[in-house]
Structure formats: structure tokens, C-alpha cells
Scaffold this motif. Structure first.
Motif, PDB file in Angstrom:
ATOM      1  N   LYS A  61       0.811  -1.213   0.000  1.00 31.37           N
ATOM      2  CA  LYS A  61       0.000   0.000   0.000  1.00 31.37           C
ATOM      3  C   LYS A  61       0.846   1.265   0.000  1.00 31.37           C
ATOM      4  N   ARG A  62       2.152   1.100  -0.115  1.00 32.30           N
ATOM      5  CA  ARG A  62       3.008   2.276  -0.111  1.00 32.30           C
ATOM      6  C   ARG A  62       2.779   3.107  -1.370  1.00 32.30           C
ATOM      7  N   ASP A  63       2.775   4.407  -1.203  1.00 30.99           N
ATOM      8  CA  ASP A  63       2.585   5.317  -2.320  1.00 30.99           C
ATOM      9  C   ASP A  63       3.703   5.108  -3.356  1.00 30.99           C
ATOM     10  N   ARG A  64       3.310   5.021  -4.627  1.00 28.80           N
ATOM     11  CA  ARG A  64       4.292   4.740  -5.680  1.00 28.80           C
ATOM     12  C   ARG A  64       5.364   5.815  -5.774  1.00 28.80           C
ATOM     13  N   THR A  65       4.965   7.071  -5.532  1.00 32.34           N
ATOM     14  CA  THR A  65       5.975   8.131  -5.610  1.00 32.34           C
ATOM     15  C   THR A  65       6.996   7.995  -4.487  1.00 32.34           C
ATOM     16  N   ALA A  66       6.579   7.448  -3.337  1.00 30.32           N
ATOM     17  CA  ALA A  66       7.518   7.238  -2.235  1.00 30.32           C
ATOM     18  C   ALA A  66       8.508   6.131  -2.587  1.00 30.32           C
ATOM     19  N   VAL A  67       8.014   5.075  -3.253  1.00 29.72           N
ATOM     20  CA  VAL A  67       8.914   4.013  -3.692  1.00 29.72           C
ATOM     21  C   VAL A  67       9.905   4.563  -4.710  1.00 29.72           C
ATOM     22  N   GLN A  68       9.408   5.367  -5.645  1.00 28.57           N
ATOM     23  CA  GLN A  68      10.283   5.941  -6.652  1.00 28.57           C
ATOM     24  C   GLN A  68      11.328   6.852  -6.026  1.00 28.57           C
ATOM     25  N   ARG A  69      10.921   7.608  -5.007  1.00 30.93           N
ATOM     26  CA  ARG A  69      11.873   8.486  -4.323  1.00 30.93           C
ATOM     27  C   ARG A  69      12.990   7.670  -3.686  1.00 30.93           C
ATOM     28  N   ASP A  70      12.638   6.556  -3.046  1.00 32.81           N
ATOM     29  CA  ASP A  70      13.670   5.711  -2.433  1.00 32.81           C
ATOM     30  C   ASP A  70      14.596   5.123  -3.488  1.00 32.81           C
ATOM     31  N   LEU A  71      14.029   4.779  -4.654  1.00 34.28           N
ATOM     32  CA  LEU A  71      14.879   4.303  -5.744  1.00 34.28           C
ATOM     33  C   LEU A  71      15.830   5.401  -6.212  1.00 34.28           C
ATOM     34  N   ASP A  72      15.282   6.595  -6.374  1.00 35.08           N
ATOM     35  CA  ASP A  72      16.109   7.712  -6.828  1.00 35.08           C
ATOM     36  C   ASP A  72      17.200   8.049  -5.822  1.00 35.08           C
ATOM     37  N   ASP A  73      16.857   7.904  -4.515  1.00 36.02           N
ATOM     38  CA  ASP A  73      17.827   8.210  -3.459  1.00 36.02           C
ATOM     39  C   ASP A  73      18.843   7.097  -3.250  1.00 36.02           C
ATOM     40  N   GLY A  74      18.585   5.942  -3.852  1.00 36.60           N
ATOM     41  CA  GLY A  74      19.535   4.844  -3.746  1.00 36.60           C
ATOM     42  C   GLY A  74      19.461   4.056  -2.460  1.00 36.60           C
ATOM     43  N   VAL A  75      18.368   4.178  -1.702  1.00 34.75           N
ATOM     44  CA  VAL A  75      18.270   3.422  -0.447  1.00 34.75           C
ATOM     45  C   VAL A  75      17.568   2.081  -0.649  1.00 34.75           C
ATOM     46  N   ILE A  76      17.004   1.850  -1.848  1.00 35.81           N
ATOM     47  CA  ILE A  76      16.517   0.525  -2.219  1.00 35.81           C
ATOM     48  C   ILE A  76      16.923   0.260  -3.663  1.00 35.81           C
TER      49      ILE A  76
END
Length: 562
Positions: free
Chosen positions: A528-543
Motif C-alpha cells: 500500500k506504499r505510495d508509488r511516488t515514495a517508492v520511486q523516491r527511495d529508488l532515486d535516493d539509492g536506499v533501495i
């Protein structure tokens, strides 16, 4: 005498500001980085009856049970407290202390000859003797191994410093010169606080001043009961478990039966593990602080006053002879972190049953160490590797902070400055960054924790307190995942990776230290995590992308630029 809401708010703000002013004095004048950078101290104001009235600058684990220390002063020196006196104390068994390294300076404030309040500073000293440099003696099996014990003493009598006591304090520290400066900073803080309060009390008069402090405490009691009334009445049981007793693997649970009834909470820790032989036992004052932190942080309202009045709605039952109320001479130095964190977690998990929406993922437990001189004749240094602090747990509406000090401080313990540490200690920090794929996944994810790599360029004694390195400790809630456990490695010049204990002390030559700190737990279903939050973590390199796909069900979107 009555006070309206505006008057009470103004008086509380003035007292809070005095607490902050004391803290500013301490930060600006203390010698040791543990105070001037990391803020491991707490300034507060107490009433003449021994309750904390204002604690705007400090750590909640220091101040939640600080009334025990105030009442110890009142009991020990009943009828013998005069203007110009200053008291010092630390002992958890006879002086209301949390643990021995936390020295508390207490200065009475009078108005027209009447005792009205106390200004206080509780600060964790860099070294108080005992069997280990820095006074975290992981081998301690009784309090006598942990350093000098201070009952309630008069450090200053009628304005005159007792040089015999001062010399005794410095003589029992491996670092007497910085301690001398730190003590003077503590005294300066409570003196400035007393001067500020004196002006306020002189304007109001002694009787009205004392009545005002009691009115603030009564108001906090009323506000706390209103907050408790929002919880459904019931009995809620929970626990948190440590996986070691500092000497070997063990299961050491802290259990709580939390009863909500009639705008009151009873926290019964019956069933908690018997006291253990190591220094992870808690004093009653520390347990009270930890329980207060657990309840207050869960209820969460910024409008709730953080003073002794709010404690009146809590009944704490901590059976003597257990890890939450040890009998003398049990060692207790680690108690302000563990079992304090276990107490907070147990309280959170019990309260989450009453109100799941306000549940919090657990914060990761510590996986760092300290390094100090193994040979004091070569020049002194003692560095706590707090850069390896853990990730915080997530709550509804917010991810956990990626790197925070331990949960007992609620973020009040500041992480020091890397460049400054490199200037004052023989260390060189090679990298300091957020961990990857470590945070407890969830609708709101936990904090990542940090990867910290440092060259320690001098021989040193390493003091390990790796509570979070054996098993995951940042547990998820409401379907959230657990954060990764911590890791710690020491690589010698030969390339050999040294054997390090979870708790214990070892000497090493110059070496490379790597800490991967424990990560925080997630809140809610990761899908249920917001997709933009997942994308932000990808962009930040933490996942990584694989992590995003497997835990969050992330599907890549076509690149519209193509």
C-alpha cells in the motif's frame, strides 16, 4: 489563588525558556564533546515538593524520573537547604539517580526566604572511574565495578565550594581536566537558571510562585487524563525481549500488563526477567522515565505538558529484584539504553492494541562501540562512534528517520560533526551513508540506518555494546516488515577481520571499523506504499529495483521521454 489559562501558558513558557537558557550555557561552555556537540545532558526546573515542572532542553530518559533525585535532596537535607547551596548526586539506589555516569547538579531557588524551586542539570560524564575507560564496564557484575557512587552531597555550601568534594570528584576520573571544565559548565547552567527564575518569582511573590508551579502540575495531570480517556478501557499485555545478558546469548524479556481505566494507566511489569549479572539492569527512577517516555510518545499530543503532573495519572508497578527494579549491588550503567528501550517497546506494543493507528515500528537497537586509549600515558582520547546510530521506526503518515540516536532520547541526542571529530580524535572517516535495502518495508517504511567506515589511527580499547547485532530489533507493526539487524567489523592492517563480542572490551592496534547500524521497523502493508515514495527511495539509492519489485510490488513505468 487561581490562574487563568493565559497566565498558566505564559508561566510555563517562561519556565521552558529558562530550561533552554540553561542548555545554551551548557553547550557553549562545556569542555567535552559529549556535551558541546552531542547534548548528552538535560536541564530542568523542579518544584519545592520534588516534581519536574519544566524540561524543555534535554533527553526524556534523563528527566522523566528526575523527581526521584529532587525528593532525595529534600529527604537527605530536610531543614538544611539554604540560599547559595548546590547539591550533586548520581547513585541509583540511595540518591534517585538513573545510573552512575549521570551526575545531577541541583540548585535551590528561594524567594523572600522561602524555597520555591530547583534548577537542575543532569549530564553524562565522560569518565567516572570504574573498571573501563568511559565507565561503560561491560564486565561489571556489581555496581562497585562501575565507578564512583555519589549520594546526595553538598558541592557548594552557602556560596562556598567544598574543595574536598571537588577534589574527590576529579580524583575518580581518568579525564580530570575536561571534567573540571564540565562541572563548571554545569554549575554555570543552574546558576543562570536560578537568576532567571529569581526575577520571575520576585515579581510574583513566594506564595503565588509556589501556587503557580502546583497549578502547572495540576493542569498537566488534567490534560494527561483527558488524553488517556481517548483510549478504550481494557487490559493490554506485551513484551520486548533482549537476546543476551552481555556475557552470552539469553532471552531476557521485559513484560508489561497495561491497564487503562478511569482516566488512569497502570503499568505492571510483573513477570519481567529477574535481574541479571550484567549492567543491563534498571533502577526504579530509570524505569519510571522509560515508562513515561513510552506512554507520552504514544499519546503524542504536542499539547501534553511534559512534567511531573502528567506522571500522576500513571501507576508503575516494578517488582524489586527484576531487570526493571534491581536490588543493590546490581550493576545498572547500561540501563538508560537497555532495558529502557525494551520498556518503551513493551509499552508501545501494549498501547498499540488499544489504538493500532498510533502504533510505531520499533527503532533499531544500537550496534556501535566506543574507542579510547588503552595507554593513557600516550595522551587521552575517548570517542563514541555514534555515527553508527540506528534507524527509527515508522508511524502512520511518516517514514522512520533514517539515522537517529537511541529511542530513549527521542532524537534529543545529537549526532556529532564528522569533520570536528576528525580534528579532535585520531580517526579518519572514509564513508558515512544510508544503508541500502535495510529499512523495514511498509506503507510507511522504517529508517534505513547507516553504514559508517572509519580508520582509527591509534591503538585503542574498544568497548562493544552491540544490542542489535544478533537479531533484528526494529520490528514492524500492522503488517510492516522488520528492519535489518546491525553489523560490526574490525579489519586489521593484515587484512584479518577480528573477532568482536556483542558486549565486551578488546584492545586493538590501529584498525578499520565498519558499522552497519540497525534499521527501523515499517508500519502497514508494503503493497500500500505510495508509488511516488517508492520511486523516491529508488532515486535516493536506499533501495534497489529488485527490492522495490519484491516487497512493494513496484512496476516500472515506461520512460515517456523515449
Amino acid at each position: 489563588m487561581t490562574f487563568d489559562a493565559v497566565q498558566l501558558a505564559l508561566i510555563q513558557k517562561q519556565l521552558d525558556h529558562v530550561s533552554r537558557q540553561m542548555g545554551w550555557v551548557m553547550v557553549k561552555t562545556a569542555r567535552s564533546p559529549i556535551f558541546s556537540q552531542s547534548h548528552d545532558f538535560s536541564c530542568f526546573v523542579g518544584s519545592a515538593e520534588g516534581e519536574v515542572v519544566a524540561q524543555a532542553d534535554g533527553l526524556p530518559i534523563h528527566t522523566g524520573g528526575a523527581g526521584f533525585a529532587l525528593r532525595a535532596v529534600l529527604s537527605k537535607f530536610a531543614g538544611n537547604i539554604a540560599p547559595g547551596d548546590v547539591f550533586i548526586l548520581s547513585d541509583p539506589y540511595v540518591a534517585g539517580g538513573n545510573h552512575l555516569p549521570d551526575w545531577t547538579i541541583v540548585r535551590p531557588v528561594f524567594c523572600s526566604g522561602t524555597l520555591v524551586a530547583f534548577t537542575c542539570n543532569r549530564a553524562h560524564q565522560c569518565d567516572i572511574g570504574g573498571g573501563a575507560v568511559g565507565s561503560y564496564n561491560t564486565s561489571a557484575t556489581e555496581i562497585f565495578h562501575e565507578g564512583i557512587r555519589l549520594p546526595v552531597l553538598k558541592l557548594i555550601e552557602a556560596g562556598v565550594t567544598r574543595q574536598d568534594v571537588w577534589e574527590l570528584l576529579l580524583l575518580n576520573s581518568r579525564y580530570p581536566e575536561p571534567m573540571d571544565g564540565d562541572l563548571r559548565a554545569m554549575l554555570g547552567a543552574v546558576t543562570i537558571g536560578a537568576q532567571r527564575l529569581q526575577k520571575l518569582f520576585d515579581e510574583m511573590g513566594a506564595d503565588r510562585s509556589r501556587m503557580a508551579l502546583e497549578a502547572l502540575l495540576t493542569h498537566a495531570d488534567r490534560m494527561m487524563r483527558e488524553a488517556i480517556a481517548q483510549l478504550p478501557d481494557g487490559v493490554y499485555e506485551a513484551e520486548d525481549v533482549s537476546d543476551n545478558d552481555c556475557f552470552e546469548a539469553a532471552s531476557v524479556p521485559v513484560k508489561v500488563k497495561l491497564t487503562v481505566r478511569a482516566e488512569k494507566i497502570t503499568l505492571d511489569f510483573t513477570g519481567s526477567h529477574p535481574q541479571i549479572k550484567s549492567f543491563k539492569n534498571s533502577s526504579l527512577a530509570n524505569t519510571t522515565s522509560a515508562a513515561f517516555v513510552g506512554v507520552m510518545s504514544f499519546l503524542g499530543s504536542a499539547a501534553l505538558p511534559r512534567n511531573g503532573g502528567a506522571l500522576r495519572a500513571l501507576e508503575i508497578i516494578a517488582p524489586e529484584g527484576t531487570v526493571v527494579n534491581a536490588r543493590a549491588p546490581a550493576p545498572v550503567t547500561m540501563c538508560t539504553m537497555f532495558p529502557a528501550a525494551d520498556i518503551i517497546n513493551a509499552c508501545w506494543r501494549a498501547l498499540a492494541q488499544a489504538d493500532p493507528q498510533r502504533a510505531s515500528g520499533s527503532w533499531g537497537k544500537c550496534s556501535y562501540c566506543g574507542t579510547s586509549n588503552s595507554d593513557l600515558s600516550q595522551g587521552e582520547f575517548g570517542v563514541s562512534h555514534w555515527f553508527g546510530s540506528s534507524g527509527a521506526g515508522a508511524v502512520f503518515g511518516r517514514d522512520g528517520f533514517n539515522v537517529m540516536s537511541q529511542v530513549v532520547s527521542m532524537g534529543g541526542l545529537a549526532l556529532p560533526n564528522v569533520e570536528n571529530y576528525e580534528q579532535i580524535y585520531p580517526i579518519h572517516v572514509l564513508s558515512y551513508e544510508f544503508r541500502i535495502n535495510s529499512a523495514g518495508a511498509g506503507q510507511f517504511r522504517g529508517g534505513t540506518g547507516a553504514t559508517y567506515v572509519v580508520d582509527v589511527m591509534a591503538p585503542g580499547s574498544y568497548n562493544f555494546t552491540g544490542e542489535g547485532v544478533r537479531t533484528p530489533s526494529g520490528l514492524g507493526v500492522n503488517g510492516g516488515c522488520d528492519g535489518s539487524k546491525g553489523e560490526l567489523f574490525i579489519e586489521l592492517d593484515s587484512g584479518e577481520v577480528a573477532d568482536t563480542p556483542q558486549y565486551g572490551e578488546r584492545d586493538f592496534p590501529p584498525a578499520r571499523l565498519t558499522i552497519q547500524s540497525s534499521a527501523g521497523g515499517g508500519w502497514g502493508d508494503p503493497r500500500k506504499r505510495d508509488r511516488t515514495a517508492v520511486q523516491r527511495d529508488l532515486d535516493d539509492g536506499v533501495i534497489t529495483l529488485d527490492h522495490a519489485r519484491s516487497l512493494y510490488g513496484y512496476a516500472e513505468q515506461p520512460d515517456k521521454r523515449m
